[in-house]
Design a protein around this motif. Structure first.
Motif, PDB file in Angstrom:
ATOM      1  N   MET A 247       0.930  -1.026  -0.218  1.00 34.86           N
ATOM      2  CA  MET A 247      -0.192   0.269  -0.104  1.00 34.86           C
ATOM      3  C   MET A 247       0.867   1.342  -0.140  1.00 34.86           C
ATOM      4  N   ARG A 248       0.508   2.232  -0.529  1.00 38.35           N
ATOM      5  CA  ARG A 248       1.388   3.495  -0.063  1.00 38.35           C
ATOM      6  C   ARG A 248       0.563   4.697   1.229  1.00 38.35           C
ATOM      7  N   LEU A 249       1.292   5.661   1.672  1.00 45.35           N
ATOM      8  CA  LEU A 249       0.958   6.624   2.520  1.00 45.35           C
ATOM      9  C   LEU A 249       0.234   5.330   3.929  1.00 45.35           C
TER      10      LEU A 249
ATOM     11  N   ASP B 146       6.297  14.348  -0.931  1.00 46.83           N
ATOM     12  CA  ASP B 146       5.286  13.460  -0.256  1.00 46.83           C
ATOM     13  C   ASP B 146       3.870  12.395  -1.265  1.00 46.83           C
ATOM     14  N   ASN B 147       3.330  12.645  -1.038  1.00 51.34           N
ATOM     15  CA  ASN B 147       2.109  12.355  -1.882  1.00 51.34           C
ATOM     16  C   ASN B 147       0.502  12.316  -1.824  1.00 51.34           C
ATOM     17  N   GLU B 148      -0.157  13.367  -1.072  1.00 50.21           N
ATOM     18  CA  GLU B 148      -1.646  13.772  -1.061  1.00 50.21           C
ATOM     19  C   GLU B 148      -1.375  13.351   0.746  1.00 50.21           C
ATOM     20  N   PRO B 149      -1.270  14.261   1.121  1.00 49.90           N
ATOM     21  CA  PRO B 149      -0.873  13.736   2.582  1.00 49.90           C
ATOM     22  C   PRO B 149      -1.507  13.782   3.938  1.00 49.90           C
TER      23      PRO B 149
ATOM     24  N   ALA C 143      -5.121  16.966  -1.076  1.00 53.90           N
ATOM     25  CA  ALA C 143      -6.028  16.561  -1.843  1.00 53.90           C
ATOM     26  C   ALA C 143      -7.237  16.456  -0.632  1.00 53.90           C
ATOM     27  N   TYR C 144      -8.178  15.434  -1.144  1.00 54.12           N
ATOM     28  CA  TYR C 144      -9.725  15.433  -0.351  1.00 54.12           C
ATOM     29  C   TYR C 144      -9.863  16.234   0.702  1.00 54.12           C
ATOM     30  N   TYR C 145     -10.294  17.210   0.536  1.00 59.17           N
ATOM     31  CA  TYR C 145     -10.763  17.752   1.967  1.00 59.17           C
ATOM     32  C   TYR C 145     -11.551  17.529   2.825  1.00 59.17           C
TER      33      TYR C 145
ATOM     34  N   MET D 260      -6.924  17.030  -8.704  1.00 60.52           N
ATOM     35  CA  MET D 260      -8.368  17.254  -8.439  1.00 60.52           C
ATOM     36  C   MET D 260      -8.896  16.615  -9.650  1.00 60.52           C
ATOM     37  N   TYR D 261      -9.720  15.534  -8.720  1.00 58.09           N
ATOM     38  CA  TYR D 261     -10.482  14.188  -9.726  1.00 58.09           C
ATOM     39  C   TYR D 261     -11.670  14.758  -9.924  1.00 58.09           C
ATOM     40  N   LEU D 262     -11.786  15.566 -10.713  1.00 58.68           N
ATOM     41  CA  LEU D 262     -14.242  16.298 -10.892  1.00 58.68           C
ATOM     42  C   LEU D 262     -15.140  15.068 -11.125  1.00 58.68           C
TER      43      LEU D 262
ATOM     44  N   MET E 167      -1.922  20.232  -8.814  1.00 62.10           N
ATOM     45  CA  MET E 167      -0.430  19.166  -9.078  1.00 62.10           C
ATOM     46  C   MET E 167      -0.532  18.143 -10.195  1.00 62.10           C
ATOM     47  N   GLU E 168      -2.754  17.689  -9.979  1.00 64.65           N
ATOM     48  CA  GLU E 168      -2.512  16.188 -10.509  1.00 64.65           C
ATOM     49  C   GLU E 168      -4.055  16.942 -10.790  1.00 64.65           C
ATOM     50  N   LEU E 169      -4.467  17.179 -12.316  1.00 67.98           N
ATOM     51  CA  LEU E 169      -5.719  17.639 -12.934  1.00 67.98           C
ATOM     52  C   LEU E 169      -6.305  15.685 -14.157  1.00 67.98           C
TER      53      LEU E 169
ATOM     54  N   ASP F  29      -9.991   5.332 -12.918  1.00 66.41           N
ATOM     55  CA  ASP F  29     -10.966   3.428 -12.657  1.00 66.41           C
ATOM     56  C   ASP F  29     -11.334   3.693 -11.262  1.00 66.41           C
ATOM     57  N   TRP F  30     -11.063   4.604 -10.109  1.00 71.63           N
ATOM     58  CA  TRP F  30     -11.137   4.211  -8.547  1.00 71.63           C
ATOM     59  C   TRP F  30     -12.605   5.192  -8.131  1.00 71.63           C
ATOM     60  N   GLY F  31     -13.321   5.431  -9.080  1.00 67.44           N
ATOM     61  CA  GLY F  31     -14.924   6.495  -8.218  1.00 67.44           C
ATOM     62  C   GLY F  31     -16.369   4.534  -8.118  1.00 67.44           C
TER      63      GLY F  31
ATOM     64  N   THR G 293      -1.092  16.773 -15.151  1.00 66.17           N
ATOM     65  CA  THR G 293      -1.370  16.278 -14.676  1.00 66.17           C
ATOM     66  C   THR G 293      -1.332  14.668 -14.646  1.00 66.17           C
ATOM     67  N   TYR G 294      -1.679  14.090 -13.271  1.00 66.41           N
ATOM     68  CA  TYR G 294      -1.778  12.791 -14.095  1.00 66.41           C
ATOM     69  C   TYR G 294      -2.275  11.568 -14.645  1.00 66.41           C
ATOM     70  N   ARG G 295      -1.692  11.373 -15.469  1.00 65.15           N
ATOM     71  CA  ARG G 295      -0.907  11.171 -15.465  1.00 65.15           C
ATOM     72  C   ARG G 295       0.128  11.391 -17.161  1.00 65.15           C
TER      73      ARG G 295
ATOM     74  N   ALA H 256      -1.925  -0.573 -10.025  1.00 63.04           N
ATOM     75  CA  ALA H 256      -3.261  -0.632  -9.365  1.00 63.04           C
ATOM     76  C   ALA H 256      -4.188   0.523 -10.056  1.00 63.04           C
ATOM     77  N   GLU H 257      -3.484   1.239 -10.955  1.00 66.91           N
ATOM     78  CA  GLU H 257      -4.122   1.744 -12.101  1.00 66.91           C
ATOM     79  C   GLU H 257      -3.912   1.492 -13.063  1.00 66.91           C
ATOM     80  N   GLN H 258      -4.686   0.675 -13.952  1.00 63.69           N
ATOM     81  CA  GLN H 258      -4.599  -0.055 -15.477  1.00 63.69           C
ATOM     82  C   GLN H 258      -5.504   0.867 -16.276  1.00 63.69           C
ATOM     83  N   PHE H 259      -6.860   1.048 -15.889  1.00 67.08           N
ATOM     84  CA  PHE H 259      -7.274   1.778 -16.526  1.00 67.08           C
ATOM     85  C   PHE H 259      -7.991   3.113 -16.565  1.00 67.08           C
ATOM     86  N   HIS H 260      -6.350   3.779 -15.979  1.00 69.68           N
ATOM     87  CA  HIS H 260      -6.631   5.387 -15.791  1.00 69.68           C
ATOM     88  C   HIS H 260      -5.932   6.034 -16.800  1.00 69.68           C
ATOM     89  N   LYS H 261      -6.958   6.532 -17.396  1.00 71.55           N
ATOM     90  CA  LYS H 261      -6.626   7.177 -19.052  1.00 71.55           C
ATOM     91  C   LYS H 261      -5.074   7.956 -18.242  1.00 71.55           C
TER      92      LYS H 261
HETATM   93  C1  GAL Z   1      -4.144  10.954  -6.846  1.00 70.29           C
HETATM   94  C2  GAL Z   1      -3.415  10.174  -6.456  1.00 70.29           C
HETATM   95  C3  GAL Z   1      -2.088   9.485  -7.675  1.00 70.29           C
HETATM   96  C4  GAL Z   1      -3.243   8.668  -8.202  1.00 70.29           C
HETATM   97  C5  GAL Z   1      -4.489   9.319  -8.585  1.00 70.29           C
HETATM   98  C6  GAL Z   1      -5.037   8.315  -9.327  1.00 70.29           C
HETATM   99  O1  GAL Z   1      -5.072  10.593  -5.487  1.00 70.29           O
HETATM  100  O2  GAL Z   1      -2.125  11.453  -5.836  1.00 70.29           O
HETATM  101  O3  GAL Z   1      -1.113   9.490  -6.952  1.00 70.29           O
HETATM  102  O4  GAL Z   1      -2.992   7.555  -7.530  1.00 70.29           O
HETATM  103  O5  GAL Z   1      -4.856   9.815  -7.649  1.00 70.29           O
HETATM  104  O6  GAL Z   1      -6.000   8.567  -9.979  1.00 70.29           O
END
Ligand code: GAL
Length: 698
Positions: free
Chosen positions: A133-135, A171-174, A275-277, A299-301, A340-342, A348-350, A378-380, A388-393
């Motif tokens: 796992m991370r974090l 770090d990432n999204e503390p 992230a995710y306040y 931001m994952y809108l 930092m991430e749009l 793929d995680w909703g 943008t991520y990524r 873990a995120e194979q179907f993430h565009k």
């Molecule tokens: C974020 C995270 C990224 C990546 C992304 C996938 O919350 O910081 O590392 O996992 O989600 O949408």
């Protein structure tokens, strides 16, 4: 009037100073450089140059490396390998890309977790999180910090003076995976934190009201972590644990930033990507204010757990309100921010993962631009083939060479922004209409902790309460700055201040509010304000008595209804339904009554009032309406009667201003006319903005 112009010019100068900061000096001097994450460790080295060159060719100005790469940077304990990353940094340089370098702290390598499993966090079920796992570690654990310090120092020695590296992400999204850490390590830390706060166990017993149900302690060592699974029911213990966790997360970031600062050039900045306040009550951006050069955010809108507008396209357009709130909160920490991430397309995680409406990705970038963001990343870049995120565009399809639909939209937006940057005058003054409605949102994370610990009705939702006011202010085109109690309550900078459900107060704050209002400020308070002291105790007084004089009324009591009951409030010629919360007020002479209940046994009792004080006024809104129209009407009345120039936008249609440009974005499912005047010049789009559309004018 002259004084007004002078004051906004002064503000203009203040802003010039802040906003002249270019965080990423990209080659083409874009007002908002755009970047993309690249994980070299996920790809064959043969493809690195092709990919990095492509990132540059597509118009991106920077990339982002090493966030989770600890196992590659230190494959064995004490054996460091930066050669591969050096080659990537050199490639970025070759193609004129800047790099955001990251500390790889969220993912300790297997040799470390194997050697020191005690650094791993423990969930509320008592399970120690495993490697994979991370974090999954506690950033304050000294064993872990020994290793973190060592790798960060090595990285800083290596890259701290490189002109290719513009800054560092810590770090990432503390947060902790699982929200809180219930490890034995934390138990000891929490006890120490309490000892430091209360000095004696008697003080703690008093502050925690421990006489209630024989909760009293003889010693700090007896105190357990308030684990919800173990049914601890003392609110003060729970709130203190949240406070401790927020302090610990901030201290872990401070630890990393101090290590870096000692080694890196002053030209490189330090941030982290919050992230995710809403889901992380113990991550408080303001607690890191002194430690970061600025706060960025992710931001994952289209995340299914966010707040959406109504309408058939809503789940494809995303939550513009969340983007706006997140950006304005992050910006408030230091005066500027970047994303930092749009998300570049489908995630793929909703709970489910809808495709964005064609155009939505481009709109998000423009929205961020309008909000004044200094960069968007943008991520990524590439969609991962494994993990873990194979179907993430990504910007690229899985073949690595074909632009994804979202990738195409990124490229379009990058071109559009560059073109407009060339023509920009980089104006520093804020238009007078914006200044006239500029608003401070008083923020205290500990209030959120307290309100969410003792909700008082199952229908209470602190975030919904905050969002209601935030969203309705945005329908008037209000620029919002989040401020802290210790900040200057500057009437000129912020003619309006809102402090929704500001539960814990002290005398100092009440006096500061009073002064702000006497000097001409307009203060908006709502239900639950001033109910408690900063220990989250009730006052030994009548309900909310410390703020009675300020609001101009006695608060007799509050009422709540069941989810399927409804009652009514009469305000400004109309009836509005409510059911979550209703205060009953007895105004003092001189206080104006704005709204009264129109039914129940207390029919005619006031719940919305205005008290004039000095040059300003205090407004108390003691009711939560069902469809939020009431709040909108009240806010409009307040701003209008104080000569603010306001817009009248539908929910989720946003209008922002930056660098001489007005930007409107449409998250609603209908076409909307932007408030463009005949003399304005449209530089992009059309006045009638379709769903997912953008218009820019000056
Ligand atoms: C974020 C995270 C990224 C990546 C992304 C996938 O919350 O910081 O590392 O996992 O989600 O949408």
């Amino acid at each position: 009037m002259e004084r007004k112009i002078l004051s906004f010019l002064i503000i203009g100068f203040i802003c010039l100073d802040i906003f002249s900061q270019d965080l990423i000096h990209s080659q083409e001097n874009s007002l908002m450089p755009v970047g993309a994450y690249y994980y070299p460790e996920h790809w064959s080295e043969k493809q690195w140059e092709r990919d990095i060159k492509r990132i540059a060719e597509l118009g991106f100005g920077f990339t982002h490396f090493a966030e989770f790469a600890w196992s590659r940077l230190e494959p064995k304990e004490g054996q460091f390998d930066f050669t591969w990353l050096d080659r990537c940094v050199a490639l970025a340089d070759k193609y004129s890309l800047k790099v955001i370098m990251c500390t790889p702290s969220p993912t300790p390598p297997a040799w470390l977790t194997e050697k020191h499993p005690e650094i791993l966090i423990v969930t509320e079920d008592g399970f120690q999180v495993k490697h994979g796992m991370r974090l999954n570690v506690n950033g304050m654990n000294p064993i872990y910090q020994y290793y973190v310090k060592r790798i960060i120092e090595k990285m800083a020695e290596h890259y701290g003076s490189s002109s290719v590296i513009c800054g560092w992400q810590l770090d990432n999204e503390p947060h902790y995976e699982g929200l809180y850490d219930y490890s034995p390590f934390v138990k000891g830390q929490f006890q120490r934190w309490l000892k430091n706060k209360y000095t004696t166990i008697e003080n703690l017993n008093k502050a925690w009201g421990a006489a209630f149900w024989s909760y009293e302690f003889n010693d700090f060592e007896q105190i357990d972590l308030p684990n919800p699974k173990e049914h601890n029911n003392n609110p003060h213990a729970k709130i203190d644990f949240k406070r401790y966790s927020a302090d610990a997360i901030a201290a872990a970031l401070r630890f990393q930033s101090e290590v870096l600062r000692n080694k890196i050039s002053s030209k490189q900045w330090i941030t982290t990507n919050f992230a995710y306040y809403k889901f992380l009550p113990s991550v408080d951006l303001f607690r890191s204010r002194q430690d970061l050069d600025f706060a960025s955010h992710t931001m994952y809108l289209l995340s299914t757990s966010l707040d959406y507008p109504k309408g058939n396209l809503a789940n494809r357009l995303g939550s513009g309100m969340e983007l706006s709130f997140s950006s304005e909160l992050a910006r408030s920490i230091k005066g500027y921010t970047g994303i930092m991430e749009l998300q570049p397309g489908q995630i793929d995680w909703g709970a489910w993962n809808s495709q964005p409406l064609p155009g939505a990705v481009r709109m998000w970038i423009w929205h961020s631009f309008g909000l004044g963001d200094k960069f968007v990343c943008t991520y990524r870049f590439r969609q991962p083939l494994f993990g873990a995120e194979q179907f993430h565009k990504g910007i690229m399809e899985p073949d690595g060479v074909t632009l994804s639909p979202g990738g195409e939209e990124f490229v379009t937006a990058i071109k559009e922004i560059k073109k407009l940057s060339l023509e920009a005058e980089r104006k520093s003054e804020i238009p007078i209409e914006l200044q006239s409605r500029s608003t401070a949102f008083l923020w205290k994370q500990d209030n959120l902790m307290s309100l969410e610990t003792v909700k008082l009705t199952q229908q209470w939702d602190t975030w919904e309460h905050y969002y209601t006011y935030y969203q309705k202010l945005k329908t008037m085109g209000v620029p919002i700055t989040f401020i802290q109690e210790s900040d200057n309550f500057d009437v000129i900078k912020y003619p309006f201040m809102i402090a929704p459900a500001y539960e814990m107060v002290d005398n100092e704050l009440i006096l500061k509010w009073k002064k702000y209002v006497e000097d001409g400020g307009h203060l908006i308070l709502t239900t639950r304000s001033g109910m408690k002291d900063n220990n989250s105790h009730l006052w030994e007084a009548l309900l909310q008595q410390p703020i009675w004089e300020l609001i101009g009324a006695k608060v007799d009591c509050f009422d709540q209804l069941s989810p399927d009951e409804e009652a009514n409030v009469f305000f400004d010629g109309g009836d509005y339904t409510w059911n979550v919360w209703g205060d009953q007020l007895s105004p003092f002479p001189g206080t104006k009554i704005w709204g009264v209940y129109s039914d129940q046994y207390y029919k005619g009792k006031p719940c919305i009032i205005k008290k004039s004080l000095g040059k300003g006024a205090v407004y108390y809104i003691g009711v939560i309406s069902k469809n939020k129209d009431l709040e909108k009407r009240i806010l409009r009345k307040i701003y209008q009667e104080n000569n603010a120039i306001i817009l009248d936008l539908p929910d989720y249609f946003f209008v922002e201003y930056r660098d001489g440009y007005w930007v409107a974005v449409n998250y609603t499912s209908e076409a909307v006319n932007a408030p463009i005047k005949d003399r304005d010049i449209i530089v992009l789009g059309t006045k009638l903005v379709p769903p997912g559309g953008v218009v820019v004018w000056k």
